[in-house]
Design a protein around this motif. Structure first.
Motif, PDB file in Angstrom:
ATOM      1  N   PRO A  16       0.801  -1.232   0.000  1.00  0.00           N
ATOM      2  CA  PRO A  16       0.000   0.000   0.000  1.00  0.00           C
ATOM      3  C   PRO A  16       0.830   1.277   0.000  1.00  0.00           C
ATOM      4  O   PRO A  16       0.489   2.244  -0.697  1.00  0.00           O
ATOM      5  N   ALA A  17       1.902   1.302   0.731  1.00  0.00           N
ATOM      6  CA  ALA A  17       2.716   2.522   0.816  1.00  0.00           C
ATOM      7  C   ALA A  17       3.426   2.842  -0.503  1.00  0.00           C
ATOM      8  O   ALA A  17       3.832   3.985  -0.726  1.00  0.00           O
ATOM      9  N   ASP A  18       3.576   1.840  -1.360  1.00  0.00           N
ATOM     10  CA  ASP A  18       4.325   2.039  -2.603  1.00  0.00           C
ATOM     11  C   ASP A  18       3.426   2.159  -3.829  1.00  0.00           C
ATOM     12  O   ASP A  18       3.930   2.314  -4.946  1.00  0.00           O
ATOM     13  N   ARG A  19       2.119   2.071  -3.639  1.00  0.00           N
ATOM     14  CA  ARG A  19       1.218   2.005  -4.789  1.00  0.00           C
ATOM     15  C   ARG A  19       1.213   3.269  -5.635  1.00  0.00           C
ATOM     16  O   ARG A  19       1.220   3.205  -6.864  1.00  0.00           O
ATOM     17  N   VAL A  20       1.190   4.426  -5.004  1.00  0.00           N
ATOM     18  CA  VAL A  20       1.141   5.681  -5.761  1.00  0.00           C
ATOM     19  C   VAL A  20       2.399   5.851  -6.602  1.00  0.00           C
ATOM     20  O   VAL A  20       2.329   6.176  -7.789  1.00  0.00           O
ATOM     21  N   GLU A  21       3.546   5.639  -6.006  1.00  0.00           N
ATOM     22  CA  GLU A  21       4.808   5.767  -6.750  1.00  0.00           C
ATOM     23  C   GLU A  21       4.853   4.764  -7.899  1.00  0.00           C
ATOM     24  O   GLU A  21       5.277   5.104  -9.015  1.00  0.00           O
ATOM     25  N   PHE A  22       4.392   3.540  -7.641  1.00  0.00           N
ATOM     26  CA  PHE A  22       4.358   2.517  -8.686  1.00  0.00           C
ATOM     27  C   PHE A  22       3.451   2.951  -9.839  1.00  0.00           C
ATOM     28  O   PHE A  22       3.803   2.828 -11.011  1.00  0.00           O
ATOM     29  N   LEU A  44      -4.566   3.283  -3.083  1.00  0.00           N
ATOM     30  CA  LEU A  44      -4.901   3.232  -4.497  1.00  0.00           C
ATOM     31  C   LEU A  44      -5.036   1.791  -4.981  1.00  0.00           C
ATOM     32  O   LEU A  44      -4.084   1.016  -4.932  1.00  0.00           O
ATOM     33  N   LEU A  45      -6.234   1.446  -5.425  1.00  0.00           N
ATOM     34  CA  LEU A  45      -6.480   0.144  -6.033  1.00  0.00           C
ATOM     35  C   LEU A  45      -6.830   0.400  -7.491  1.00  0.00           C
ATOM     36  O   LEU A  45      -7.950   0.821  -7.808  1.00  0.00           O
ATOM     37  N   ALA A  46      -5.883   0.179  -8.377  1.00  0.00           N
ATOM     38  CA  ALA A  46      -6.081   0.517  -9.782  1.00  0.00           C
ATOM     39  C   ALA A  46      -5.417  -0.520 -10.682  1.00  0.00           C
ATOM     40  O   ALA A  46      -4.464  -1.197 -10.284  1.00  0.00           O
ATOM     41  N   SER A  47      -5.956  -0.646 -11.883  1.00  0.00           N
ATOM     42  CA  SER A  47      -5.378  -1.552 -12.881  1.00  0.00           C
ATOM     43  C   SER A  47      -5.419  -0.876 -14.239  1.00  0.00           C
ATOM     44  O   SER A  47      -6.260   0.003 -14.490  1.00  0.00           O
ATOM     45  N   GLU A  48      -4.513  -1.293 -15.101  1.00  0.00           N
ATOM     46  CA  GLU A  48      -4.425  -0.680 -16.424  1.00  0.00           C
ATOM     47  C   GLU A  48      -3.862  -1.669 -17.430  1.00  0.00           C
ATOM     48  O   GLU A  48      -2.881  -2.361 -17.159  1.00  0.00           O
ATOM     49  N   THR A  49      -4.507  -1.736 -18.585  1.00  0.00           N
ATOM     50  CA  THR A  49      -4.010  -2.538 -19.699  1.00  0.00           C
ATOM     51  C   THR A  49      -3.849  -1.627 -20.901  1.00  0.00           C
ATOM     52  O   THR A  49      -4.780  -0.907 -21.272  1.00  0.00           O
ATOM     53  N   ASN A  50      -2.662  -1.618 -21.487  1.00  0.00           N
ATOM     54  CA  ASN A  50      -2.380  -0.821 -22.675  1.00  0.00           C
ATOM     55  C   ASN A  50      -2.196  -1.733 -23.879  1.00  0.00           C
ATOM     56  O   ASN A  50      -1.507  -2.754 -23.781  1.00  0.00           O
ATOM     57  N   ILE A  51      -2.799  -1.366 -24.990  1.00  0.00           N
ATOM     58  CA  ILE A  51      -2.734  -2.173 -26.206  1.00  0.00           C
ATOM     59  C   ILE A  51      -2.380  -1.295 -27.388  1.00  0.00           C
ATOM     60  O   ILE A  51      -3.005  -0.246 -27.611  1.00  0.00           O
ATOM     61  N   GLU A  52      -1.370  -1.688 -28.144  1.00  0.00           N
ATOM     62  CA  GLU A  52      -0.991  -0.982 -29.357  1.00  0.00           C
ATOM     63  C   GLU A  52      -1.993  -1.285 -30.466  1.00  0.00           C
ATOM     64  O   GLU A  52      -2.328  -2.441 -30.707  1.00  0.00           O
ATOM     65  N   LEU A  53      -2.449  -0.242 -31.147  1.00  0.00           N
ATOM     66  CA  LEU A  53      -3.366  -0.402 -32.278  1.00  0.00           C
ATOM     67  C   LEU A  53      -2.820   0.396 -33.455  1.00  0.00           C
ATOM     68  O   LEU A  53      -3.325   1.453 -33.798  1.00  0.00           O
ATOM     69  N   GLY A  54      -1.776  -0.112 -34.058  1.00  0.00           N
ATOM     70  CA  GLY A  54      -1.151   0.618 -35.161  1.00  0.00           C
ATOM     71  C   GLY A  54      -0.457   1.856 -34.645  1.00  0.00           C
ATOM     72  O   GLY A  54       0.417   1.795 -33.785  1.00  0.00           O
TER      73      GLY A  54
END
Length: 328
Positions: A16-22, A44-54
């Motif tokens: 938890p203490a490192d989530r924001v920096e991460f 902070l409870l968050a998730s992210e997926t990045n996908i290249e589309l051209g």
């Protein structure tokens, strides 16, 4: 070009203490430089997926209540020359910028310039689909005008709503398919840029907008998919949603080899067949399935079903699901 899942991360596996920096470090590398402030006892409870589309990139982002900010100092330290199109799919948002404040609800789309500072706050759990369009790509494919202030879409005409709904469906479906290993880059990029162009050009360019039939077809198909159960659905209703005449709608469907009316029928038959062959629907009668998918009568449904699939609705059902006396 193969689809590349640039990153899939979650703060749940981080202390938890490192989530924001991460989170900040990840976004600096994968998306855009920003600062983050959580407003939950859980951190902070968050998730992210990045996908290249051209030439563009999309991101699926979910999280609990928090604020992200791109200050003037952050803009200088981590320059980013893109236009972001952010579609809020769950929760609410508050978007502060130099000219004021925008209040967002689920279904709203905001278009903004990453060179300019902003603060984006989420007072509750949220989910969004974000499209990162490099400025040069935006100018060439979407609109020549400058996004000098954020633009909010989603509360205008019916055709604007249809464009945003199609954008949401396109991004969500592509993300799902990409995670399954499918190559969706080229098709998704073209559709997304055409949809953004259809939304942005009337506001950013003096020239008259000429919407590509490719994006119009995507909007029409998406509208049909969302209204299949409506027995009143017809080509005229679809044309009105897309913002064209019924004659022009027929031209839009020409590359598919079927008319708008036939497309509606084919989609209804396909969905009905899927439901009939599903063991989970064994308690539904043929009449109930027929009504569910917008057919005016069971007799009409049975006739067109047999013409399309060579079997009656009753014959395609799993053996255990067939009633003692056939109802179609």
């Amino acid at each position: 070009m193969p689809v590349l899942a640039v990153s899939t991360v979650s703060t749940r596996s981080v202390a938890p203490a490192d989530r924001v920096e991460f989170w900040e470090e990840h976004n600096r590398r994968a998306l855009v430089g920003l600062t983050c402030s959580p407003y939950s006892d859980q951190g902070l409870l968050a998730s992210e997926t990045n996908i290249e589309l051209g030439d563009i990139r999309m991101a699926e982002i979910a999280g609990n209540e928090h604020v992200i900010e791109r200050t003037p100092r952050t803009c200088r330290a981590f320059p980013k020359d893109s236009v972001f199109a952010t579609l809020l799919t769950a929760g609410k948002g508050v978007f502060f910028h130099a000219g004021g404040c925008l209040l967002l609800e689920a279904g709203d789309l905001v278009l903004y310039d990453t060179r300019r500072s902003y603060l984006f706050g989420f007072p509750s759990a949220m989910r969004q689909l974000l499209v990162d369009i490099p400025r040069e790509v935006f100018r060439q494919r979407c609109a020549e005008g400058d996004v000098s202030a954020p633009i909010l879409f989603g509360r205008g005409s019916a055709s604007e709503g249809a464009l945003i709904s199609t954008l949401r469906s396109t991004l969500s479906d592509s993300a799902t398919r990409a995670r399954e290993g499918a190559d969706v880059a080229a098709d998704t990029e073209d559709i997304v840029l055409d949809l953004v162009r259809s939304l942005a050009t009337p506001l950013l360019d003096d020239r008259s907008v000429s919407v590509d039939r490719f994006s119009q077809l995507a909007v029409a198909k998406d509208y049909v998919d969302r209204h299949l159960r409506d027995a009143r659905l017809c080509a005229e209703q679809v044309a009105e949603a897309v913002g064209v005449s019924t004659r022009h709608l027929s031209r839009i469907f020409e590359p598919t080899g079927v008319s708008p009316s036939r497309h509606i029928l084919e989609q209804r038959l396909t969905k009905a067949r899927e439901q009939l062959t599903c063991t989970g629907s064994r308690d539904l009668t043929v009449a109930e399935v027929s009504h569910y998918w917008g057919f005016a009568s069971q007799a009409h449904f049975t006739r067109v079903f047999r013409e399309r699939f060579g079997q009656t609705p009753g014959e395609v059902r799993p053996v255990a699901a067939r009633p003692a006396s056939s109802d179609g």
